[in-house]
Scaffold this active site. Structure first.
Site: not given
Length: 201
Positions: A79, A181, A183
């Site tokens: 990011c 992202h 995650e």
């Protein structure tokens, strides 16, 4: 061991938790010694480019990260961390980045809602180990207002459409950047993190 650079920009605990689920050892650190000893580096981040770079400077990590990236050590920017790999950003006035990739980071044009928040598909341009097992059109989760608007096309691994073409995955040798992202991107994001872990020799 992966060193996750803990400079106060982003929810890095969820990233570390994702790596733990994959049995990939990691530590949150700003220690020069630990970063040098690590097998790989992840530079995460959300927030403002200039403030993040200022924090890296304050911690004395800018030259160290450049040096470690030059050693063929797997290095992943996520990011804001991806954007910081570039030469400059327009965010908050022109600010220099790490300069590991040629190019400039600019605001997403206001022909679409900014910031870009949500799921978008990956259009894969190159088959690289980081995307092993990832199919064309796989959806990942983005949260950002700026993007790598100028850069070498040969470094582009995958992009997505959001008003303009947004570079989503870039690579130059051992240095990778992903704008989304992992995650927060379910099984696709976990697979990408797993692939990164497998790059460690």
């Amino acid at each position: 061991m992966i060193a996750i650079i803990d400079y106060g920009a982003g929810n890095i605990k969820s990233l570390q938790s994702a790596l733990s689920r994959l049995d990939i050892p990691s530590l949150l650190t700003t220690s020069k010694n630990e970063i040098e000893k690590a097998d790989a580096i992840i530079l995460p981040g959300v927030g403002a480019f200039a403030e993040a770079m200022k924090q890296l400077e304050k911690l004395g990590l800018v030259s160290l990260l450049k040096s470690e990236a030059s050693k063929n050590k797997p290095f992943l920017g996520i990011c804001l961390g991806m954007q910081m790999l570039y030469e400059t950003s327009d965010e908050g006035g022109e600010c220099p980045g790490l300069g590991l990739f040629k190019g400039k980071v600019r605001l997403i044009p206001d022909i679409v809602k900014v910031p870009h928040m949500g799921w978008n598909d990956l259009q894969i341009k190159q088959n690289v180990p980081l995307l092993n097992g990832i199919r064309e059109g796989s959806h990942v989760y983005f949260v950002h207002a700026y993007f790598a608007a100028e850069g070498d096309t040969e470094n582009l691994v995958a992009d997505t459409a959001y008003g303009v073409r947004i570079p989503a995955v870039v690579q130059q040798g051992n240095v990778f950047g992903i704008q989304f992202h992992p995650e927060k991107s379910g099984s696709i994001g976990l697979q990408i993190l797993k692939n990164f872990g497998e790059l460690i020799s």
